[in-house]
Motif scaffolding. Structure first.
Motif, PDB file in Angstrom:
ATOM      1  N   ALA A 485       0.825  -1.205   0.000  1.00 50.47           N
ATOM      2  CA  ALA A 485       0.000   0.000   0.000  1.00 50.47           C
ATOM      3  C   ALA A 485       0.861   1.257   0.000  1.00 50.47           C
ATOM      4  N   ARG A 486       1.943   1.229   0.796  1.00 50.93           N
ATOM      5  CA  ARG A 486       2.838   2.400   0.847  1.00 50.93           C
ATOM      6  C   ARG A 486       3.512   2.612  -0.495  1.00 50.93           C
ATOM      7  N   GLN A 487       3.944   1.546  -1.154  1.00 49.03           N
ATOM      8  CA  GLN A 487       4.604   1.668  -2.454  1.00 49.03           C
ATOM      9  C   GLN A 487       3.648   2.227  -3.513  1.00 49.03           C
ATOM     10  N   LEU A 488       2.374   1.801  -3.455  1.00 41.70           N
ATOM     11  CA  LEU A 488       1.393   2.267  -4.439  1.00 41.70           C
ATOM     12  C   LEU A 488       0.801   3.617  -4.072  1.00 41.70           C
ATOM     13  N   GLY A 489       1.001   4.043  -2.818  1.00 45.32           N
ATOM     14  CA  GLY A 489       0.447   5.324  -2.379  1.00 45.32           C
ATOM     15  C   GLY A 489      -1.053   5.287  -2.188  1.00 45.32           C
ATOM     16  N   VAL A 490      -1.592   4.139  -1.732  1.00 44.56           N
ATOM     17  CA  VAL A 490      -3.028   4.003  -1.504  1.00 44.56           C
ATOM     18  C   VAL A 490      -3.250   3.483  -0.088  1.00 44.56           C
ATOM     19  N   HIS A 491      -4.485   3.615   0.387  1.00 50.94           N
ATOM     20  CA  HIS A 491      -4.839   3.080   1.696  1.00 50.94           C
ATOM     21  C   HIS A 491      -4.882   1.553   1.625  1.00 50.94           C
ATOM     22  N   ARG A 492      -4.620   0.909   2.758  1.00 53.56           N
ATOM     23  CA  ARG A 492      -4.600  -0.548   2.786  1.00 53.56           C
ATOM     24  C   ARG A 492      -5.958  -1.134   2.393  1.00 53.56           C
ATOM     25  N   ASN A 493      -7.047  -0.500   2.792  1.00 50.81           N
ATOM     26  CA  ASN A 493      -8.376  -1.008   2.425  1.00 50.81           C
ATOM     27  C   ASN A 493      -8.609  -0.913   0.915  1.00 50.81           C
ATOM     28  N   SER A 494      -8.084   0.152   0.299  1.00 47.29           N
ATOM     29  CA  SER A 494      -8.201   0.287  -1.164  1.00 47.29           C
ATOM     30  C   SER A 494      -7.424  -0.822  -1.854  1.00 47.29           C
ATOM     31  N   LEU A 495      -6.237  -1.143  -1.279  1.00 45.30           N
ATOM     32  CA  LEU A 495      -5.444  -2.224  -1.849  1.00 45.30           C
ATOM     33  C   LEU A 495      -6.182  -3.550  -1.754  1.00 45.30           C
ATOM     34  N   ARG A 496      -6.790  -3.820  -0.610  1.00 47.34           N
ATOM     35  CA  ARG A 496      -7.545  -5.069  -0.438  1.00 47.34           C
ATOM     36  C   ARG A 496      -8.679  -5.163  -1.466  1.00 47.34           C
ATOM     37  N   HIS A 497      -9.350  -4.024  -1.699  1.00 45.51           N
ATOM     38  CA  HIS A 497     -10.439  -4.021  -2.685  1.00 45.51           C
ATOM     39  C   HIS A 497      -9.912  -4.336  -4.079  1.00 45.51           C
ATOM     40  N   ARG A 498      -8.758  -3.700  -4.440  1.00 43.26           N
ATOM     41  CA  ARG A 498      -8.202  -3.942  -5.778  1.00 43.26           C
ATOM     42  C   ARG A 498      -7.775  -5.399  -5.944  1.00 43.26           C
ATOM     43  N   MET A 499      -7.180  -5.979  -4.915  1.00 44.57           N
ATOM     44  CA  MET A 499      -6.748  -7.364  -5.026  1.00 44.57           C
ATOM     45  C   MET A 499      -7.949  -8.308  -5.134  1.00 44.57           C
ATOM     46  N   ALA A 500      -9.033  -7.953  -4.441  1.00 41.34           N
ATOM     47  CA  ALA A 500     -10.246  -8.774  -4.569  1.00 41.34           C
ATOM     48  C   ALA A 500     -10.781  -8.709  -5.988  1.00 41.34           C
ATOM     49  N   VAL A 501     -10.746  -7.523  -6.593  1.00 41.52           N
ATOM     50  CA  VAL A 501     -11.177  -7.371  -7.986  1.00 41.52           C
ATOM     51  C   VAL A 501     -10.268  -8.172  -8.912  1.00 41.52           C
ATOM     52  N   ALA A 502      -8.948  -8.112  -8.668  1.00 44.19           N
ATOM     53  CA  ALA A 502      -7.993  -8.835  -9.509  1.00 44.19           C
ATOM     54  C   ALA A 502      -8.250 -10.337  -9.464  1.00 44.19           C
ATOM     55  N   GLU A 503      -8.473 -10.872  -8.265  1.00 42.93           N
ATOM     56  CA  GLU A 503      -8.726 -12.309  -8.166  1.00 42.93           C
ATOM     57  C   GLU A 503     -10.044 -12.687  -8.816  1.00 42.93           C
ATOM     58  N   ARG A 504     -11.033 -11.766  -8.763  1.00 37.51           N
ATOM     59  CA  ARG A 504     -12.300 -12.039  -9.432  1.00 37.51           C
ATOM     60  C   ARG A 504     -12.105 -12.044 -10.950  1.00 37.51           C
ATOM     61  N   VAL A 505     -11.272 -11.152 -11.462  1.00 44.08           N
ATOM     62  CA  VAL A 505     -11.000 -11.107 -12.902  1.00 44.08           C
ATOM     63  C   VAL A 505     -10.229 -12.355 -13.343  1.00 44.08           C
ATOM     64  N   LEU A 506      -9.256 -12.760 -12.516  1.00 39.84           N
ATOM     65  CA  LEU A 506      -8.438 -13.920 -12.864  1.00 39.84           C
ATOM     66  C   LEU A 506      -9.186 -15.230 -12.657  1.00 39.84           C
ATOM     67  N   GLY A 507     -10.032 -15.258 -11.644  1.00 40.32           N
ATOM     68  CA  GLY A 507     -10.709 -16.499 -11.311  1.00 40.32           C
ATOM     69  C   GLY A 507      -9.831 -17.456 -10.530  1.00 40.32           C
ATOM     70  N   VAL A 508      -8.680 -16.987 -10.035  1.00 37.87           N
ATOM     71  CA  VAL A 508      -7.758 -17.802  -9.230  1.00 37.87           C
ATOM     72  C   VAL A 508      -7.265 -16.954  -8.069  1.00 37.87           C
ATOM     73  N   SER A 509      -6.652 -17.615  -7.087  1.00 35.19           N
ATOM     74  CA  SER A 509      -6.097 -16.912  -5.938  1.00 35.19           C
ATOM     75  C   SER A 509      -4.651 -16.534  -6.211  1.00 35.19           C
ATOM     76  N   VAL A 510      -4.320 -15.252  -6.058  1.00 33.33           N
ATOM     77  CA  VAL A 510      -2.954 -14.779  -6.275  1.00 33.33           C
ATOM     78  C   VAL A 510      -2.029 -15.307  -5.185  1.00 33.33           C
ATOM     79  N   ASP A 511      -2.580 -15.680  -4.024  1.00 34.53           N
ATOM     80  CA  ASP A 511      -1.764 -16.210  -2.935  1.00 34.53           C
ATOM     81  C   ASP A 511      -1.374 -17.666  -3.145  1.00 34.53           C
ATOM     82  N   ASP A 512      -1.965 -18.312  -4.157  1.00 33.38           N
ATOM     83  CA  ASP A 512      -1.555 -19.675  -4.469  1.00 33.38           C
ATOM     84  C   ASP A 512      -0.127 -19.637  -5.008  1.00 33.38           C
TER      85      ASP A 512
END
Length: 528
Positions: A485-512
């Protein structure tokens, strides 16, 4: 119905016209006797009214006949005797003016003879209709045993009614129309059938088509609608006609149930064969297939695994696979040779052994990324009673009657494998099916690099946020939220939202770990 001419012919001189000429073939609804000045409250129309002329005493014949004509009385029978020795001239003129047929019952002929003759004719006509109806129903029952039972039964019904008939399956399969000249009505019939199917109508419905009435009957197996029988007789249906129609409805329902039971038995046997093959028990699978009378197993098959969120019946899962749609290429006929379901974690996988020849065209349509868009629609969960879930709706179908569209699921399939290779490929196939994005079909023949490039393209194609930079930063910082979040200059909650969107777009878990490794290399190849 009995006509006035038939009744007059049977009675001969006991019922004759008041004026010379042939008796017309007016249809009679009944014979009624009344000496009231105004009998119309007790009439329905279409009757032969018998009277001795008492109502004509002290009143104008014209007014009396006008009342009868207004009610729709078909004919007036005047009994001669003590009251009247001859037919009054003014009565003849009044009946001619109002279009009411005037007949004479000679002196000494009881009105009961006329009534009895009418009901005898009616009874004989009903018996003849019943005999004809039984003959037709017997012929339809024989037609139902033929290999082309639906075609034969619908054709027999159309001929019996002298109009047209059509059977439209509720799942959108090919309709049966007889005669073929009525096929132009199919688009209108499909619209009406779709409306009735969505409404769950379990009774007959009538609507107008090109100015003629059409009656549509649901074909039920239990409480489930299997299809609709549409009829355009072009005339008023008789009691015998309706009996024939009900017979056809029963025959079509029985045929649908027989087909369902046969499909269920084949599915169970095919499932046993597929489970043995997936487990590597090749010889046992061959013996079961031979003992069950199934077709010999092919030397090579493609194996498809479909991910399901909840438990689904094999029958409905097979229906979803049969409706796979690949890109702009339209539907591809996936001939499932055998199928089974096996548990994995909290969900389930359905495995399908497919004819490799029927899937070659589908494989060629897959893009370089190794995945192609499909319409593998999620199915309703099996009911607690254990009954099979209803067949899946076509991919492009409107939302289901419940008002919500069914969720999509992912799938993966292999290249053509020999039977001994199936068991060795199951682990990789299961893994790919678990990771397949919703609505996507992964091809295991595609390499990992191509698959990861497809993930990158999906992230880059999202326009509402820079998901590529977000995922790259997340992987670079090994999943640490604060640093990313600090590197991207966004709030941590905004980052969580973006990652949730990314995983929904991919259809897989990025943490795998497998996904993260492949995706990171793809990001590096594209300069991130």
């Amino acid at each position: 119905m009995i006509s006035l001419a038939q009744l007059s012919q049977v009675l001969d001189s006991s019922l004759r016209r008041a004026v010379p000429g042939p008796v017309p073939g007016i249809q009679l609804s009944g014979v009624h006797v009344s000496e009231l000045a105004d009998p119309t409250p007790y009439l329905e129309g279409g009757e032969l009214l018998l009277t001795t002329g008492i109502p004509l005493e002290g009143t104008a014949a014209g007014a009396y006949v006008r009342r009868l004509a207004a009610k729709g009385v078909a004919a007036l029978g005047l009994g001669l005797g003590e009251g009247l020795e001859s037919v009054p001239a003014d009565l003849v003129l009044a009946c001619a003016a109002e279009g009411v047929e005037l007949l004479v019952v000679p002196d000494g002929v009881p009105f009961l003879d006329v009534s009895r003759a009418f009901w005898d004719l009616t009874s004989r006509g009903s018996q003849a209709d019943l005999i004809a109806s039984l003959g037709t129903q017997t012929a339809l029952a024989r037609a139902a045993t033929r290999p082309d039972a639906v075609q034969a039964v619908v054709e027999g019904l159309a001929q019996a009614l002298g109009g047209w008939a059509a059977y439209l399956p509720a799942d959108g399969a090919e309709a049966t129309v007889c005669p073929s000249s009525a096929e132009s009505l199919l688009p209108h019939l499909r619209l009406e059938t779709t409306r009735l199917n969505v409404a769950g109508t379990h009774s007959a419905a009538t609507f107008w088509l090109h100015g003629s009435p059409v009656v549509e009957y649901p074909i039920l197996v239990g409480r489930r609608i299997e299809g609709f029988l549409a009829i355009g007789p072009g005339r008023t249906l008789t009691k015998a006609d309706r009996q024939i129609i009900m017979t056809v409805c029963v025959l079509l329902a029985m045929k649908a149930q027989q087909q369902e039971e046969l499909s269920g038995t084949s599915a169970v046997l095919g499932s046993a064969v597929a489970k043995l093959l997936v487990r590597g028990e090749l010889e046992a699978a061959r013996m079961v297939a031979a003992d069950a009378g199934l077709d010999p197993l092919p030397r090579r098959v493609r194996v498809l695994a479909a991910r399901m969120e909840t438990y689904h019946s094999l029958r409905s899962l097979a229906g979803a696979v049969a409706r796979l749609r690949l890109g702009d290429g339209g539907g591809v006929p996936l001939a499932a040779l055998a199928a089974c379901t096996l548990s994995y974690r909290e969900g389930r996988l359905g495995y399908f052994l497919l004819d490799p020849g029927a899937t070659e065209a589908a494989a060629e349509q897959a893009p370089a990324g190794g995945a192609t868009d499909v319409g593998l629609v999620g199915l309703a969960a099996e009911s607690s009673s254990g009954g099979a879930a209803p067949p899946a709706a076509p991919p492009a179908a409107a939302p289901q009657p419940g008002g919500q569209a069914a969720p999509e699921t992912g799938a993966a399939w292999t290249e053509a494998l020999s039977l001994p290779e199936i068991a060795r490929a199951v682990s990789a196939l299961q893994r790919s099916a678990e990771l397949a994005p919703a609505g996507r079909l992964l091809d295991l023949a595609a390499d990992d690099e191509s698959r990861a490039d497809g993930w990158f393209d999906s992230l880059a194609g999202y326009r509402r946020a820079d998901l590529v930079a977000t995922v790259a930063a997340y992987l670079r910082n090994r999943g640490h939220w604060e640093e990313t979040a600090r590197q991207l200059g966004v709030h941590r909650n905004s980052l969580r939202h973006r990652m949730a969107v990314a995983e929904r777009v991919l259809g897989v878990s990025v943490d795998d770990p497998d996904v993260a490794a492949r995706l990171w290399l793809a990001l590096r190849r594209h300069g991130h």
